[in-house]
Design an enzyme around this catalytic site. Structure first.
Site, short mmCIF file in Angstrom:
data_model
loop_
_atom_site.label_atom_id
_atom_site.label_comp_id
_atom_site.label_asym_id
_atom_site.label_seq_id
_atom_site.Cartn_x
_atom_site.Cartn_y
_atom_site.Cartn_z
N LYS A 19 0.83 -1.21 0.00
CA LYS A 19 0.00 0.00 0.00
C LYS A 19 0.87 1.26 0.00
CE LYS A 19 -3.77 -2.48 2.25
NZ LYS A 19 -4.46 -2.83 3.50
N GLN B 253 -4.51 -1.60 9.91
CA GLN B 253 -4.39 -2.92 9.27
C GLN B 253 -4.88 -4.03 10.21
OE1 GLN B 253 -3.37 -3.46 5.96
NE2 GLN B 253 -4.03 -5.55 6.34
N ASP C 113 -11.01 2.50 4.36
CA ASP C 113 -11.23 1.05 4.28
C ASP C 113 -12.72 0.73 4.16
OD1 ASP C 113 -9.10 -0.69 4.09
OD2 ASP C 113 -8.63 -0.65 6.23
#
Length: 298
Positions: free
Chosen positions: A57, A101, A124
């Site tokens: 990412k 994460q 997200d």
């Protein structure tokens, strides 16, 4: 039975194209003296998969021209400490979007952390406000894997209207949002959707009736050739690290579809790796760009 020639839904190629498009847009924003989109990521501990994803990412941010910040904690970080950092990022005007994460260590409530994130920075798409807005068709950040799959179907002009779409798996990250999006009055969408899971009795029968199957179970090679009808479109979301003697790393990524059996029957199928994976990362980038432009929430 004659075998038709399937076409790969090439997530690697599509994501590369999208990356190029976004890099051009960021260059224009820069030239006009606008704000460069800034993505921050919180990584807790040293989970191999998470390390790989976050590194990818951060690297992609650089390639597109975004600003990125990686914030690392050890496994023993307290929930309070993490919540304080989330609050700090919520209030940092330079950070347009940020992610935590997953998975997190057992002593931290993932749901608590997700709900603490400002939904306007939740790239997200896991915050209940984004999930709720998605489910009634309002503009929002759509979770990256489902968003990536929609984009892949769109770029290959896959017909979805009135088709029977079977979603295998009901996770909050893929199965549920995917089912929701595929039934919405939009393209891609307008499907008749059936959601199957570990408790489903007539799962094979359902799959055989499906025009489109999206498999997100995390069970390697679950979908076999005898579960798929001729001409189906198959999207494989599975990525399980299986030990392998042939690869340098000592493992290979295995999907939820027994590819060699299923592919000959398909019209379109995603490979693993190189299908849904790259689309997930690029969709997070698109959400970051939308966040930077304040395109969804002012």
């Amino acid at each position: 039975m004659e075998e038709n020639h399937y076409q790969l839904l090439d997530g690697k190629a599509v994501s590369a194209q999208m990356k190029k498009e976004m890099a051009e847009e960021v260059a224009q924003i820069k030239a006009a003296g606008g704000k460069i989109p800034h993505l921050a990521a919180i990584l807790v501990g040293h989970d191999g998969g998470s390390e790989t994803y976050v590194a990818s990412k951060v690297k992609t941010c650089g390639e597109i021209g975004f600003k990125s910040t990686l914030i690392r904690y050890e496994d023993d970080v307290t929930e309070d400490e993490l919540l304080r950092k989330v609050d700090e990022l919520n209030n940092d005007p330079d950070v347009d979007g940020f992610i935590v994460q997953l998975p997190l260590p057992k002593h931290i409530s993932e749901q608590k952390i997700i709900e603490a994130i400002d939904y306007r920075k939740d790239v997200d798409g896991f915050h209940p406000i984004n999930v709720g807005r998605m489910s009634i068709g309002l503009p929002c950040f759509v979770s990256a894997t489902p968003a990536g799959i929609l984009e892949l179907l769109k770029r290959y002009n896959i017909e979805t209207q009135g088709k029977h779409c079977v979603v295998l798996g009901r996770s909050n990250i893929v199965g549920k949002p995917m089912a929701n999006l595929m039934m919405q009055k939009a393209y891609p969408g307008d499907c008749t959707v059936t959601v199957c899971h570990s408790r489903s009795k007539n799962l094979k029968q359902m799959c055989l009736e499906a025009d489109i199957i999206i498999v997100a179970l995390g069970v390697p090679e679950f979908l076999k050739g005898d579960m798929v009808k001729q001409g189906a479109v198959i999207v494989d979301v599975g990525t399980t690290r299986m030990p392998s003697s042939v690869t340098k790393s000592g493992f290979k990524l295995t999907g939820d579809v027994k590819f060699d059996e299923v592919a000959p029957k398909c019209s379109y199928i995603t490979p693993v790796p190189g299908g849904v994976g790259p689309m997930t990362i690029i969709s997070l980038m698109r959400n970051t760009l939308l966040a930077g432009k304040k395109a969804i929430y002012k």
